[in-house]
Write a protein that holds these residues in place. Sequence first.
Motif, PDB file in Angstrom:
ATOM      1  N   ASP A  83       9.159  12.914  -0.958  1.00 29.89           N
ATOM      2  CA  ASP A  83      10.102  12.181  -1.776  1.00 29.89           C
ATOM      3  C   ASP A  83      10.977  11.249  -0.950  1.00 29.89           C
ATOM      4  OD1 ASP A  83      10.839  11.815  -4.457  1.00 29.89           O
ATOM      5  OD2 ASP A  83      12.683  12.968  -4.147  1.00 29.89           O
ATOM      6  N   ALA A  84      10.812  11.270   0.382  1.00 33.82           N
ATOM      7  CA  ALA A  84      11.663  10.467   1.265  1.00 33.82           C
ATOM      8  C   ALA A  84      11.432   8.982   1.025  1.00 33.82           C
ATOM      9  CB  ALA A  84      11.375  10.807   2.720  1.00 33.82           C
ATOM     10  N   GLU A  85      12.530   8.252   0.865  1.00 33.76           N
ATOM     11  CA  GLU A  85      12.416   6.811   0.636  1.00 33.76           C
ATOM     12  C   GLU A  85      12.186   6.051   1.938  1.00 33.76           C
ATOM     13  OE1 GLU A  85      14.655   5.149  -2.943  1.00 33.76           O
ATOM     14  OE2 GLU A  85      15.929   6.821  -2.323  1.00 33.76           O
ATOM     15  N   ILE A  86      12.570   6.618   3.070  1.00 26.43           N
ATOM     16  CA  ILE A  86      12.242   6.052   4.373  1.00 26.43           C
ATOM     17  C   ILE A  86      11.066   6.849   4.906  1.00 26.43           C
ATOM     18  CG2 ILE A  86      13.034   5.566   6.722  1.00 26.43           C
ATOM     19  CD1 ILE A  86      14.545   3.924   4.677  1.00 26.43           C
ATOM     20  N   ASP A  87       9.882   6.283   4.778  1.00 24.49           N
ATOM     21  CA  ASP A  87       8.648   6.962   5.166  1.00 24.49           C
ATOM     22  C   ASP A  87       7.631   5.888   5.538  1.00 24.49           C
ATOM     23  OD1 ASP A  87       6.631   8.778   5.580  1.00 24.49           O
ATOM     24  OD2 ASP A  87       6.403   9.355   3.480  1.00 24.49           O
ATOM     25  N   VAL A  88       7.540   5.594   6.831  1.00 21.86           N
ATOM     26  CA  VAL A  88       6.674   4.523   7.314  1.00 21.86           C
ATOM     27  C   VAL A  88       5.218   4.864   7.025  1.00 21.86           C
ATOM     28  CG1 VAL A  88       5.950   3.199   9.342  1.00 21.86           C
ATOM     29  CG2 VAL A  88       8.323   3.960   9.138  1.00 21.86           C
ATOM     30  N   GLY A  89       4.499   3.902   6.506  1.00 18.85           N
ATOM     31  CA  GLY A  89       3.085   4.139   6.232  1.00 18.85           C
ATOM     32  C   GLY A  89       2.401   2.889   5.716  1.00 18.85           C
ATOM     33  N   GLY A  90       1.117   3.010   5.520  1.00 19.36           N
ATOM     34  CA  GLY A  90       0.297   1.918   5.013  1.00 19.36           C
ATOM     35  C   GLY A  90      -0.467   2.369   3.795  1.00 19.36           C
ATOM     36  N   LYS A  91      -1.756   1.984   3.741  1.00 21.42           N
ATOM     37  CA  LYS A  91      -2.546   2.259   2.543  1.00 21.42           C
ATOM     38  C   LYS A  91      -2.804   3.741   2.314  1.00 21.42           C
ATOM     39  CE  LYS A  91      -6.834   1.008   4.872  1.00 21.42           C
ATOM     40  NZ  LYS A  91      -7.957   0.098   4.859  1.00 21.42           N
ATOM     41  N   GLU A  92      -2.548   4.567   3.328  1.00 19.59           N
ATOM     42  CA  GLU A  92      -2.690   6.014   3.132  1.00 19.59           C
ATOM     43  C   GLU A  92      -1.517   6.594   2.345  1.00 19.59           C
ATOM     44  OE1 GLU A  92       0.205   5.811   6.431  1.00 19.59           O
ATOM     45  OE2 GLU A  92      -1.526   4.616   5.853  1.00 19.59           O
ATOM     46  N   LYS A  93      -0.424   5.816   2.223  1.00 17.16           N
ATOM     47  CA  LYS A  93       0.767   6.316   1.528  1.00 17.16           C
ATOM     48  C   LYS A  93       1.205   5.472   0.341  1.00 17.16           C
ATOM     49  CE  LYS A  93       2.942   8.666   5.423  1.00 17.16           C
ATOM     50  NZ  LYS A  93       4.140   8.785   6.248  1.00 17.16           N
ATOM     51  N   TYR A  94       0.893   4.174   0.351  1.00 17.05           N
ATOM     52  CA  TYR A  94       1.465   3.273  -0.646  1.00 17.05           C
ATOM     53  C   TYR A  94       0.418   2.332  -1.237  1.00 17.05           C
ATOM     54  CZ  TYR A  94       5.895   4.619   1.511  1.00 17.05           C
ATOM     55  OH  TYR A  94       6.959   5.331   2.004  1.00 17.05           O
ATOM     56  N   ILE A  95       0.666   1.946  -2.473  1.00 17.27           N
ATOM     57  CA  ILE A  95      -0.085   0.878  -3.114  1.00 17.27           C
ATOM     58  C   ILE A  95       0.929  -0.098  -3.709  1.00 17.27           C
ATOM     59  CG2 ILE A  95      -2.165   2.225  -3.606  1.00 17.27           C
ATOM     60  CD1 ILE A  95      -1.135   2.563  -6.504  1.00 17.27           C
ATOM     61  N   ALA A  96       0.496  -1.330  -3.936  1.00 18.55           N
ATOM     62  CA  ALA A  96       1.329  -2.323  -4.617  1.00 18.55           C
ATOM     63  C   ALA A  96       0.885  -2.383  -6.078  1.00 18.55           C
ATOM     64  CB  ALA A  96       1.163  -3.686  -3.964  1.00 18.55           C
ATOM     65  N   VAL A  97       1.851  -2.399  -6.973  1.00 20.23           N
ATOM     66  CA  VAL A  97       1.543  -2.413  -8.401  1.00 20.23           C
ATOM     67  C   VAL A  97       2.496  -3.340  -9.152  1.00 20.23           C
ATOM     68  CG1 VAL A  97       0.479  -0.116  -8.524  1.00 20.23           C
ATOM     69  CG2 VAL A  97       2.950  -0.332  -8.755  1.00 20.23           C
ATOM     70  N   CYS A  98       2.029  -3.809 -10.311  1.00 19.46           N
ATOM     71  CA  CYS A  98       2.898  -4.563 -11.210  1.00 19.46           C
ATOM     72  C   CYS A  98       3.792  -3.562 -11.955  1.00 19.46           C
ATOM     73  CB  CYS A  98       2.074  -5.402 -12.179  1.00 19.46           C
ATOM     74  SG  CYS A  98       1.110  -4.435 -13.359  1.00 19.46           S
ATOM     75  N   ARG A  99       4.767  -4.067 -12.644  1.00 15.56           N
ATOM     76  CA  ARG A  99       5.704  -3.175 -13.351  1.00 15.56           C
ATOM     77  C   ARG A  99       5.013  -2.332 -14.422  1.00 15.56           C
ATOM     78  NH1 ARG A  99      10.679  -2.473 -12.901  1.00 15.56           N
ATOM     79  NH2 ARG A  99      11.011  -4.363 -11.695  1.00 15.56           N
ATOM     80  N   ASP A 100       4.090  -2.938 -15.164  1.00 13.84           N
ATOM     81  CA  ASP A 100       3.404  -2.183 -16.212  1.00 13.84           C
ATOM     82  C   ASP A 100       2.596  -1.026 -15.621  1.00 13.84           C
ATOM     83  OD1 ASP A 100       4.416  -3.767 -18.247  1.00 13.84           O
ATOM     84  OD2 ASP A 100       2.660  -5.082 -18.313  1.00 13.84           O
ATOM     85  N   CYS A 101       1.872  -1.303 -14.545  1.00 16.66           N
ATOM     86  CA  CYS A 101       1.064  -0.240 -13.925  1.00 16.66           C
ATOM     87  C   CYS A 101       1.957   0.806 -13.253  1.00 16.66           C
ATOM     88  CB  CYS A 101       0.073  -0.838 -12.932  1.00 16.66           C
ATOM     89  SG  CYS A 101      -1.257  -1.774 -13.753  1.00 16.66           S
TER      90      CYS A 101
END
Length: 196
Positions: free
Chosen positions: A158-176
């Motif tokens: 749940d940490a908001e400071i958590d360095v990472g790339g595609k193993e941790k994050y995706i980019a999405v639009c607001r609807d998705c």
Amino acid sequence: MSGKLTVIVGPMYSGKTTELLSFLEIYKLGRKKTLLFKPALDVRYGVDVVRTHSGLEAQAVSVECSKDMLPHLREKVDAVFIDEVQFFDKDLVRIVRKLLDENVNVFCAGLDMTFKQNPFETTMLLLALADEVIKKKAVCHLCGEHNATLSYKISDGDAEIDVGGKEKYIAVCRDCYNSLVVKGLGTSFSGSNEGD
């Protein structure tokens, strides 16, 4: 004449660092003296290098906190470039103001919001000070449209400071994003995201 502050923001994979390095290349082609800084916290691609997700890279000075930039700024430079500004303490704003008053152009790139849609304080303060803001979008990982303005965390934690790339994050639009939140998807979501 004072310097100009350009702040490049957006979600993960929107090309913020690519844009930052493009500005850096322009100054280098013009034989200007430049410095590129990055937070020591971000070691995804090495200690003293800034690299995009697509592989573009440049040598950088890695610093633990904002004040660690000061010894490197004793010599006159034409422009300073700072990547991943969301990881820096808010003293960065004071240093940027000093550089602007000394006729140094400053280019900053970073996330504007956490995956919980909370603003990063240092980025928010730099946006308020900026002469120019470049708001980038990414291709939404789910619907494929070029309208992603949010980062969504797909890994545990749940940490908001958590360095990472595609193993941790995706980019999405607001609807998705809203659809994922309603479904409560996190680590159960799998997929890949290419690009910067």
